[in-house]
Structure formats: C-alpha cells, structure tokens
Design a protein around this motif. Structure first.
Motif, mmCIF file in Angstrom:
data_model
loop_
_atom_site.group_PDB
_atom_site.id
_atom_site.type_symbol
_atom_site.label_atom_id
_atom_site.label_comp_id
_atom_site.label_asym_id
_atom_site.label_seq_id
_atom_site.Cartn_x
_atom_site.Cartn_y
_atom_site.Cartn_z
ATOM 1 N N SER A 213 0.863 -1.202 0.000
ATOM 2 C CA SER A 213 0.000 0.000 0.000
ATOM 3 C C SER A 213 0.877 1.221 0.000
ATOM 4 N N ALA A 214 0.404 2.328 -0.518
ATOM 5 C CA ALA A 214 1.167 3.573 -0.601
ATOM 6 C C ALA A 214 1.549 4.049 0.790
ATOM 7 N N LYS A 215 0.662 3.846 1.777
ATOM 8 C CA LYS A 215 0.908 4.277 3.157
ATOM 9 C C LYS A 215 2.111 3.533 3.749
ATOM 10 N N THR A 216 2.291 2.268 3.389
ATOM 11 C CA THR A 216 3.407 1.465 3.905
ATOM 12 C C THR A 216 4.672 1.726 3.087
ATOM 13 N N ALA A 217 4.569 1.895 1.788
ATOM 14 C CA ALA A 217 5.731 2.050 0.916
ATOM 15 C C ALA A 217 6.419 3.394 1.097
ATOM 16 N N ALA A 218 5.646 4.464 1.356
ATOM 17 C CA ALA A 218 6.227 5.807 1.458
ATOM 18 C C ALA A 218 7.283 5.893 2.546
ATOM 19 N N PRO A 219 7.037 5.447 3.796
ATOM 20 C CA PRO A 219 8.076 5.555 4.818
ATOM 21 C C PRO A 219 9.304 4.690 4.500
ATOM 22 N N VAL A 220 9.109 3.533 3.841
ATOM 23 C CA VAL A 220 10.251 2.654 3.502
ATOM 24 C C VAL A 220 11.148 3.360 2.493
ATOM 25 N N ILE A 221 10.566 3.971 1.491
ATOM 26 C CA ILE A 221 11.362 4.647 0.454
ATOM 27 C C ILE A 221 12.127 5.818 1.052
ATOM 28 N N ILE B 137 2.289 6.888 -3.785
ATOM 29 C CA ILE B 137 3.340 6.945 -2.752
ATOM 30 C C ILE B 137 3.661 8.400 -2.428
ATOM 31 N N TYR B 138 3.731 9.285 -3.463
ATOM 32 C CA TYR B 138 4.010 10.702 -3.214
ATOM 33 C C TYR B 138 2.931 11.318 -2.324
ATOM 34 N N GLU B 139 1.698 10.868 -2.488
ATOM 35 C CA GLU B 139 0.594 11.416 -1.679
ATOM 36 C C GLU B 139 0.805 11.120 -0.199
ATOM 37 N N LYS B 140 1.461 10.021 0.126
ATOM 38 C CA LYS B 140 1.663 9.624 1.515
ATOM 39 C C LYS B 140 2.967 10.171 2.088
ATOM 40 N N MET B 141 3.790 10.815 1.262
ATOM 41 C CA MET B 141 5.059 11.394 1.723
ATOM 42 C C MET B 141 4.836 12.830 2.142
ATOM 43 N N THR B 142 5.806 13.356 2.878
ATOM 44 C CA THR B 142 5.783 14.783 3.190
ATOM 45 C C THR B 142 6.056 15.536 1.913
ATOM 46 N N PRO B 143 5.577 16.770 1.801
ATOM 47 C CA PRO B 143 5.814 17.538 0.579
ATOM 48 C C PRO B 143 7.299 17.709 0.267
ATOM 49 N N GLU B 144 8.147 17.836 1.294
ATOM 50 C CA GLU B 144 9.598 18.008 1.059
ATOM 51 C C GLU B 144 10.189 16.759 0.404
ATOM 52 N N ASN B 145 9.827 15.564 0.952
ATOM 53 C CA ASN B 145 10.363 14.315 0.389
ATOM 54 C C ASN B 145 9.828 14.083 -1.018
ATOM 55 N N ALA B 146 8.559 14.337 -1.248
ATOM 56 C CA ALA B 146 7.975 14.157 -2.585
ATOM 57 C C ALA B 146 8.672 15.071 -3.586
ATOM 58 N N ALA B 147 8.926 16.329 -3.165
ATOM 59 C CA ALA B 147 9.617 17.280 -4.044
ATOM 60 C C ALA B 147 11.043 16.808 -4.331
#
Length: 199
Positions: free
Chosen positions: A149-157, A180-190
């Motif tokens: 799930s995106a919620k689980t994958a985002a913190p791992v990445i 996955i970008y949706e579940k990350m902080t805006p700084e990490n996604a950027a």
C-alpha cells in the motif's frame, strides 16, 4: 786471255764458296752436333731420373712462378670468400637465435594473456550471473512495492538511500508512484521528483 781470266775468277769464286761451306761444316761438326747429342743424352738421363725438364725450365724462366702466384692469389681469394661466408652464416645464426627468443617470449606472453583472458571471462560470467540474480531480486523488490500500500511504501522509500529510492521509484508504474508521493511529506515528494527529473 780473257777466257783464262774468267776461269781464274770462277775458280776463286768456287774456292771462296768451298771455304765458306767448309767453315760452316766444321762449325756444325765441332759444336752443333756434339751439343745436340749432349742435349739428347741429358734429356734421356732426366727422363730416367723422372725429372720433368720442361717444368724446371718454366720455373727458371719465371712462367711457373707466375702460375704459382696466380694460384696462390686464387687460393687467398677463395679463403677470403670462405671467411666472409662464415661470418655471414654466424650473423644469420645470431639473427635466427634472436628471432627464436622473440618467438618464445611472444608465446609466453600469449600464454599469459590467454590465462588472463580466461580469468576475465570467468569473472564476467560471475558478474553476469550476479547481475541476473540482482535483476531478479530487484524485480521482486519492485513487485513487492507494487503490491504494498502507498501508506506502507512511502516511509520505507524515505528511509532508503537516494540512489536506491530513485531506482525503485523509476521502476514503479506512474500510478503507484503518485500514490506513494501522496503519503510522503511535501519536502520528500519534491526531493524525489527533482531526482527523477534530473535522471
């Protein structure tokens, strides 16, 4: 009287002719014939003694010595040619030895290169096997991220190194990356978006 004078003159002429021929006969009998006889006896004695009078005469006159000198000159020239040819043969043998040494060194070098080539081929094969294995493992990792799930994958990445995270994100489908970008902080996604655009 004229006839008598003529006959007296003719007698004088006959007497002068006979005197001249008598002196020649005397010279012939006393000198020439004994000389020729002595010469014949001398030749017979020399023949019995096995002495070649004609060769001895040539030596005395110098013709034989010239032939001997020319033969000596020819012999010297032949000896010089032999010495020159022997020197050339030795030079060629030295060149052959040098070439044989180069061939031996080249063969050893080729042998070393063949051993090194085989070692490198073995190493390439190992690397290809490792790469194939790594690709398989990576494909399994990507497949796992696809299933997560995106919620689980985002913190791992975000916990992975930037290079590894970028590699995984590039391999994922765009819809999965967006989730996955949706579940990350805006700084990490950027940050990851910027890394992906630089690639």
């Amino acid at each position: 009287m004229a006839k008598q004078n003529k006959s007296i003159k003719n007698k004088d002429v006959v007497n002068d002719g006979s005197k001249k021929s008598g002196g020649l006969k005397l010279f012939l009998y006393l000198f020439i014939i004994p000389f020729l006889f002595a010469l014949v006896i001398l030749l017979i004695v020399a023949n019995i003694a096995e002495v070649n009078v004609f060769e001895k005469a040539k030596e005395l006159t110098g013709n034989g010595s010239k032939e001997t000198i020319t033969e000596e000159v020819k012999t010297d020239r032949l000896e010089e040619k032999v010495v020159t040819l022997q020197a050339q043969i030795q030079e060629k043998e030295a060149q052959i030895d040098q070439l044989q040494l180069e061939i031996d060194n080249s063969a050893k070098s080729n042998e070393t290169l063949l051993v090194e080539q085989q070692r490198l081929l073995d190493e390439i094969e190992k690397l290809q096997v490792a790469q194939t294995s790594s690709k398989r493992e990576y494909a399994e990792i990507v497949s796992t991220f696809e299933k997560m799930s995106a919620k689980t994958a985002a913190p791992v990445i975000t916990k992975m190194s930037d290079a590894e995270a970028l590699r995984v994100l590039v391999s994922l489908k765009p819809e999965t990356v967006a989730k996955i970008y949706e579940k990350m902080t805006p700084e990490n996604a950027a940050k990851y978006t910027e890394l992906m655009t630089e690639q």
